[in-house]
Design a protein around this motif. Sequence first.
Motif, PDB file in Angstrom:
ATOM      1  N   GLU A 121       3.603  -3.277 -13.881  1.00 40.19           N
ATOM      2  CA  GLU A 121       4.147  -4.103 -12.803  1.00 40.19           C
ATOM      3  C   GLU A 121       4.973  -3.252 -11.837  1.00 40.19           C
ATOM      4  O   GLU A 121       4.814  -3.350 -10.615  1.00 40.19           O
ATOM      5  CB  GLU A 121       5.020  -5.241 -13.345  1.00 40.19           C
ATOM      6  N   LYS A 122       5.837  -2.420 -12.361  1.00 36.45           N
ATOM      7  CA  LYS A 122       6.661  -1.567 -11.497  1.00 36.45           C
ATOM      8  C   LYS A 122       5.790  -0.639 -10.658  1.00 36.45           C
ATOM      9  O   LYS A 122       6.026  -0.442  -9.472  1.00 36.45           O
ATOM     10  CB  LYS A 122       7.640  -0.749 -12.342  1.00 36.45           C
ATOM     11  N   GLY A 123       4.764  -0.080 -11.274  1.00 34.91           N
ATOM     12  CA  GLY A 123       3.874   0.835 -10.565  1.00 34.91           C
ATOM     13  C   GLY A 123       3.109   0.173  -9.441  1.00 34.91           C
ATOM     14  O   GLY A 123       3.004   0.720  -8.343  1.00 34.91           O
ATOM     15  N   ILE A 124       2.589  -1.020  -9.689  1.00 31.75           N
ATOM     16  CA  ILE A 124       1.793  -1.662  -8.640  1.00 31.75           C
ATOM     17  C   ILE A 124       2.683  -2.193  -7.515  1.00 31.75           C
ATOM     18  O   ILE A 124       2.265  -2.223  -6.364  1.00 31.75           O
ATOM     19  CB  ILE A 124       0.824  -2.736  -9.199  1.00 31.75           C
ATOM     20  N   ARG A 125       3.899  -2.586  -7.819  1.00 40.52           N
ATOM     21  CA  ARG A 125       4.817  -3.045  -6.761  1.00 40.52           C
ATOM     22  C   ARG A 125       5.149  -1.914  -5.789  1.00 40.52           C
ATOM     23  O   ARG A 125       5.396  -2.150  -4.618  1.00 40.52           O
ATOM     24  CB  ARG A 125       6.091  -3.644  -7.352  1.00 40.52           C
ATOM     25  N   GLN A 126       5.157  -0.686  -6.270  1.00 36.67           N
ATOM     26  CA  GLN A 126       5.345   0.464  -5.387  1.00 36.67           C
ATOM     27  C   GLN A 126       4.018   0.930  -4.813  1.00 36.67           C
ATOM     28  O   GLN A 126       3.941   1.326  -3.655  1.00 36.67           O
ATOM     29  CB  GLN A 126       5.987   1.627  -6.152  1.00 36.67           C
ATOM     30  N   GLY A 127       2.971   0.894  -5.631  1.00 40.32           N
ATOM     31  CA  GLY A 127       1.688   1.468  -5.238  1.00 40.32           C
ATOM     32  C   GLY A 127       0.903   0.683  -4.216  1.00 40.32           C
ATOM     33  O   GLY A 127       0.389   1.250  -3.246  1.00 40.32           O
ATOM     34  N   TRP A 128       0.766  -0.633  -4.410  1.00 43.49           N
ATOM     35  CA  TRP A 128      -0.074  -1.408  -3.495  1.00 43.49           C
ATOM     36  C   TRP A 128       0.381  -1.332  -2.047  1.00 43.49           C
ATOM     37  O   TRP A 128      -0.457  -1.135  -1.149  1.00 43.49           O
ATOM     38  CB  TRP A 128      -0.210  -2.863  -3.944  1.00 43.49           C
ATOM     39  N   PRO A 129       1.680  -1.481  -1.721  1.00 43.42           N
ATOM     40  CA  PRO A 129       2.067  -1.384  -0.309  1.00 43.42           C
ATOM     41  C   PRO A 129       1.666  -0.045   0.328  1.00 43.42           C
ATOM     42  O   PRO A 129       1.189  -0.010   1.463  1.00 43.42           O
ATOM     43  CB  PRO A 129       3.584  -1.578  -0.327  1.00 43.42           C
ATOM     44  N   ALA A 130       1.835   1.056  -0.398  1.00 41.55           N
ATOM     45  CA  ALA A 130       1.462   2.370   0.147  1.00 41.55           C
ATOM     46  C   ALA A 130      -0.049   2.496   0.307  1.00 41.55           C
ATOM     47  O   ALA A 130      -0.540   2.939   1.350  1.00 41.55           O
ATOM     48  CB  ALA A 130       2.005   3.481  -0.750  1.00 41.55           C
ATOM     49  N   GLY A 142      -8.789   6.373  11.416  1.00 41.43           N
ATOM     50  CA  GLY A 142      -9.612   7.410  10.804  1.00 41.43           C
ATOM     51  C   GLY A 142      -8.842   8.313   9.852  1.00 41.43           C
ATOM     52  O   GLY A 142      -9.416   9.203   9.244  1.00 41.43           O
ATOM     53  N   ARG A 143      -7.532   8.078   9.713  1.00 42.16           N
ATOM     54  CA  ARG A 143      -6.693   8.894   8.823  1.00 42.16           C
ATOM     55  C   ARG A 143      -5.821   8.009   7.967  1.00 42.16           C
ATOM     56  O   ARG A 143      -5.121   7.134   8.469  1.00 42.16           O
ATOM     57  CB  ARG A 143      -5.744   9.772   9.657  1.00 42.16           C
ATOM     58  N   GLY A 144      -5.823   8.252   6.650  1.00 43.00           N
ATOM     59  CA  GLY A 144      -4.897   7.573   5.763  1.00 43.00           C
ATOM     60  C   GLY A 144      -3.527   8.216   5.874  1.00 43.00           C
ATOM     61  O   GLY A 144      -3.350   9.244   6.528  1.00 43.00           O
ATOM     62  N   ILE A 145      -2.540   7.623   5.216  1.00 49.88           N
ATOM     63  CA  ILE A 145      -1.197   8.192   5.199  1.00 49.88           C
ATOM     64  C   ILE A 145      -1.035   9.082   3.973  1.00 49.88           C
ATOM     65  O   ILE A 145      -1.862   9.067   3.061  1.00 49.88           O
ATOM     66  CB  ILE A 145      -0.110   7.091   5.209  1.00 49.88           C
ATOM     67  N   ASP A 146       0.052   9.844   3.926  1.00 47.83           N
ATOM     68  CA  ASP A 146       0.367  10.680   2.783  1.00 47.83           C
ATOM     69  C   ASP A 146       0.987   9.804   1.703  1.00 47.83           C
ATOM     70  O   ASP A 146       2.151   9.390   1.819  1.00 47.83           O
ATOM     71  CB  ASP A 146       1.327  11.798   3.195  1.00 47.83           C
ATOM     72  N   LEU A 147       0.216   9.492   0.670  1.00 45.63           N
ATOM     73  CA  LEU A 147       0.701   8.613  -0.393  1.00 45.63           C
ATOM     74  C   LEU A 147       1.772   9.270  -1.256  1.00 45.63           C
ATOM     75  O   LEU A 147       2.428   8.600  -2.045  1.00 45.63           O
ATOM     76  CB  LEU A 147      -0.465   8.163  -1.277  1.00 45.63           C
ATOM     77  N   PHE A 148       1.963  10.562  -1.110  1.00 42.62           N
ATOM     78  CA  PHE A 148       2.937  11.274  -1.936  1.00 42.62           C
ATOM     79  C   PHE A 148       4.176  11.658  -1.138  1.00 42.62           C
ATOM     80  O   PHE A 148       5.010  12.435  -1.612  1.00 42.62           O
ATOM     81  CB  PHE A 148       2.274  12.489  -2.583  1.00 42.62           C
TER      82      PHE A 148
END
Length: 154
Positions: A121-130, A142-148
């Motif tokens: 749950e904690k991971g997806i709450r941070q992960g999905w928005p990014a 045409g470009r994604g963002i830096d997920l890291f």
Amino acid sequence: MTTEMTSFVYVTYIISTPEKVFEAITKPDLARRYWGHENVSDWKPGSKWEHVRANDERTVELVGKVIEILPPTRLVITWANASQASDPASYSRVTFAIDEYDNMVRLTVTHDELEAGSGMEKGIRQGWPAVLSSLKSFLETGRGIDLFAKPKSA
């Protein structure tokens, strides 16, 4: 004692078509460009899917099954860490609902059947928005963002 379950819902609007959004989620070569992972499956109900890191190691990080697929408007999959694949209780469910909305798409991602307070749950709450911000950027520019990326110190 019953485990408390929770869900996470994220809605975004993307200047795109339902077909392009659906393809970006299900085609490995597109997903790697904004997610850094490939979603690999034959995308048939009952088939397995794997979330494979798009690097030399090709690590399978998440696994699940395709529950429902109605291109280009709906995809439902189960979702678990690969290390917990043998535990039925570790699986949650993700629903991608893709609706035309004037000249854009409303993408609603519902991740439910999550154990409240769990690492998942904690991971997806941070992960999905990014990830979904990166998907939107990818389809619109045409470009994604830096997920890291990390916050700049104040």
